[in-house]
Structures are given as structure tokens and as C-alpha cells.
Design an enzyme around this catalytic site. Sequence first.
Site, PDB file in Angstrom:
ATOM      1  N   LYS A  60       0.844  -1.210   0.000  1.00 32.51           N
ATOM      2  CA  LYS A  60       0.000   0.000   0.000  1.00 32.51           C
ATOM      3  C   LYS A  60       0.875   1.254   0.000  1.00 32.51           C
ATOM      4  O   LYS A  60       0.678   2.168  -0.806  1.00 32.51           O
ATOM      5  CB  LYS A  60      -0.899  -0.013   1.259  1.00 32.51           C
ATOM      6  CG  LYS A  60      -1.816   1.174   1.360  1.00 32.51           C
ATOM      7  CD  LYS A  60      -2.325   1.366   2.777  1.00 32.51           C
ATOM      8  CE  LYS A  60      -1.421   2.291   3.544  1.00 32.51           C
ATOM      9  NZ  LYS A  60      -1.902   2.635   4.887  1.00 32.51           N
ATOM     10  N   CYS A 112     -19.165   6.385   4.369  1.00 35.69           N
ATOM     11  CA  CYS A 112     -19.185   4.914   4.375  1.00 35.69           C
ATOM     12  C   CYS A 112     -18.169   4.409   5.388  1.00 35.69           C
ATOM     13  O   CYS A 112     -17.180   3.765   5.052  1.00 35.69           O
ATOM     14  CB  CYS A 112     -18.883   4.382   2.976  1.00 35.69           C
ATOM     15  SG  CYS A 112     -19.248   2.619   2.801  1.00 35.69           S
ATOM     16  N   CYS A 122     -26.139   0.720  -4.352  1.00 39.59           N
ATOM     17  CA  CYS A 122     -25.178  -0.052  -3.546  1.00 39.59           C
ATOM     18  C   CYS A 122     -25.819  -1.342  -3.022  1.00 39.59           C
ATOM     19  O   CYS A 122     -26.833  -1.289  -2.319  1.00 39.59           O
ATOM     20  CB  CYS A 122     -24.689   0.797  -2.372  1.00 39.59           C
ATOM     21  SG  CYS A 122     -23.653  -0.114  -1.219  1.00 39.59           S
ATOM     22  N   CYS A 173     -25.836   5.252   5.474  1.00 39.82           N
ATOM     23  CA  CYS A 173     -26.500   4.852   4.221  1.00 39.82           C
ATOM     24  C   CYS A 173     -27.694   5.764   3.907  1.00 39.82           C
ATOM     25  O   CYS A 173     -27.979   6.027   2.731  1.00 39.82           O
ATOM     26  CB  CYS A 173     -26.949   3.401   4.288  1.00 39.82           C
ATOM     27  SG  CYS A 173     -25.597   2.234   4.480  1.00 39.82           S
TER      28      CYS A 173
HETATM   29  S1  SF4 Z   1     -25.125   2.915   0.676  1.00 42.53           S
HETATM   30 FE1  SF4 Z   1     -23.329   1.616   0.325  1.00 42.53          FE
HETATM   31  S2  SF4 Z   1     -21.713   3.062  -0.217  1.00 42.53           S
HETATM   32 FE2  SF4 Z   1     -23.339   4.250   0.715  1.00 42.53          FE
HETATM   33  S3  SF4 Z   1     -22.769   4.381   2.875  1.00 42.53           S
HETATM   34 FE3  SF4 Z   1     -24.139   2.608   2.666  1.00 42.53          FE
HETATM   35  S4  SF4 Z   1     -22.765   0.878   2.391  1.00 42.53           S
HETATM   36 FE4  SF4 Z   1     -21.565   2.727   1.976  1.00 42.53          FE
END
Ligand code: SF4
Length: 351
Positions: free
Chosen positions: A243, A312, A328, A319
Amino acid sequence: MLFTLVLGYRRNKQRSSGDIFSDRSSDPLTQTNFTYNRMHTKITSIKSEPESTSASEHHVFVRRKRSRNPELVTKTEPILPDIEEFAYGKPNVNLPLTKSKPKTQVKPVNPPSNWEKVLEQIRKMRSLNDAPVDSMGCEKAGTSLPPKERRFAVLISSLLSSQTKDHVTHGAIQRLQDSNLLKPETIEKADETTLKNLIYPVGFYTRKAINMKKIAKICLLKYNGDIPNTLEGLLSLPGIGPKMGHLVMNVGWDNVQGICVDTHVHRICNRLGWVVGTKTPEETREGLQMWLPKEEWVPINPLLVGFGQTVCTPLRPSCSLCSVNELCPSAFRAATTPKKKLPGKTKREEL
Ligand code: SF4
């Protein structure tokens, strides 16, 4: 039945010689030193004792099936890599590991149909708020320094960033720079305690202080005070993993050889379904590089790291506030409670 045969043999012998059991009781079994194990013993021979032994004593020699004495079995203690190797995900090739996890084959993934739309939405979300990585990421180290010194600063910042939050790494780099200890010449001369105190409380600060001195010495001896300009050269430095190697190649040498995947990028790519079931950031890097256009390899890191720091997040991702929640596959299903820690296991040195 075999036992009966043996006794019959002995009685016939007695009759022929006329003296063997002459002083015995009527039951020769009680006079015979005999061991018999119905399940595990096999009678192989009947021998008379040597001449010094009384003629009245006869032994039936039996052979027991040998059992392995566990105390005689040589045990090979497993030698495990130290905690730093786990933290960096970089195996110590000098240690004979008795168990090594086979590397999972990264499944090729077709580009997700909506990846550009998702990326665009994440960019929009990121533009609304700053994240720690925007001002305190490794690539921000030593921006005011000449190129050679800046490369070294980015390398040291990457070393310190493992298992450490951006603002803690940033503070340590500032203290090193203020003390004129962000150059290989000065680090090589400084004592470990001084370095340790300056970088505290970064994770594994003791080991990192030792590695700073080792890196400084290698850079002075092999690279004329600069840093290695190949990925292999960077990975050969103590404490530097893939990384960090990719990040330093990108920032220090403007040479993109791979995506810098940290835990944020690894987690989010799995949540979005951009990679399938990868277990480590290295596997995620391989999977992502199979389809992500190369022009996105550098910007994807700060974009997703900042997204992971603000929206996230590892636990309780927002979410409901995320503008890609309809695209997602992990929306509202990501982890909400921390994993139970095993006693005695810690990722951090005492802080
Ligand atoms: S919808 Fe998916 S990308 Fe958005 S915060 Fe939730 S888990 Fe993460």
C-alpha cells in the site's frame, strides 16, 4: 487357540525330556511368566532362559505392538511473524512459517455497469465536505520541501501511517520537521528514544522509530540520500508494504504502478460489489486493477479514503445520507456493531 497350541507344545516337550515341569504344580499356567494381550499381542517364540536361570523358570516372550511415545516425537513449534508483519500484511520471508494461508485466487470481475455513475455520485458527496485525508494524508507531507526531501518525507509519513489515524500521523510529521528530523542524515544520527518521543502516539511507535533509522541508513548508503525509485526497492525497506509502496511511487516519482488500497478502499470496494469476496487490500488491488481504467488509479485512493472517513465508515455507515444507496448492494446492510475482540489480541502497541 494359539495359546492352547503353545501349552500343548510345552507338555509334549516335558514328556519327551521328562524333567521340565517335574517340580511344578499341576497347573503350569500359574508358574509361567506370561503376558498376554488378547487384542495387541502376538506370541512369536518360546525360549528357555540362559543357563544361569533356574531351569524351572520359563518365560514366554511376547512382542507387543509398539506404540509411539509422544515424548519422543519431536515437536516443531510454530514460529509466527511478529505483530508488525501482521499489521503491514508483509510476510517475513526469513521466518519458516509452519502454516501459511494460501493466497486466494482473485476472481475476475467485469466492470460493474453503473460504476461511473457511482463514482460520480461519490465525487459529488466528497466535494461537499472535507475529510481528514484531504489535508493530512501521507501525500501532504513535506509539500514545502525540495523534491528529494519531499520524497523522503512522504516515505516516512507512509511508514508512520500504518494503523494510525491521519491527524496523528500528520502531527508526528510536523514535530519531526520542526526538529529537523525529516531527513535521512539527521534521522541516522538521532537516537531512537528521541524519534520515539517525537512520533508518539502513532501505532507501533517503538518499532517505527527503529525502522526510521534503518531506512535512513539504507537511503544514505544505497541511494545517495534519496529513496528507491522502484517498487521492489521500496518494498525491500523495513516496514514498507505494498500500500505504501504504490503511494510513494505515485507521489514521489509520479510513476503509477498500481492502486494504493488501504482498509477504506478495500472495505468500500467490497460493499459496492466492485470486487468479489476479496480478503485483503492486496487482493482488492488486484481485482480493481482488472477493470478500473488506469487514469482512475491515483485519484481513487483519496476519493474513497475520504468517503470512508465521512460517510461509508467502517461501523454504522450513513447509508440514509448516501446518494448511492439505491445503487449499492450493501446499503443498510453493512456492519453496525463492532466485532468482538479476542482477549490478548491487539493491533496497537501500548499508547
Ligand atoms: S449505501 Fe453503500 S456506499 Fe453508501 S454508505 Fe451505505 S454501504 Fe456505503
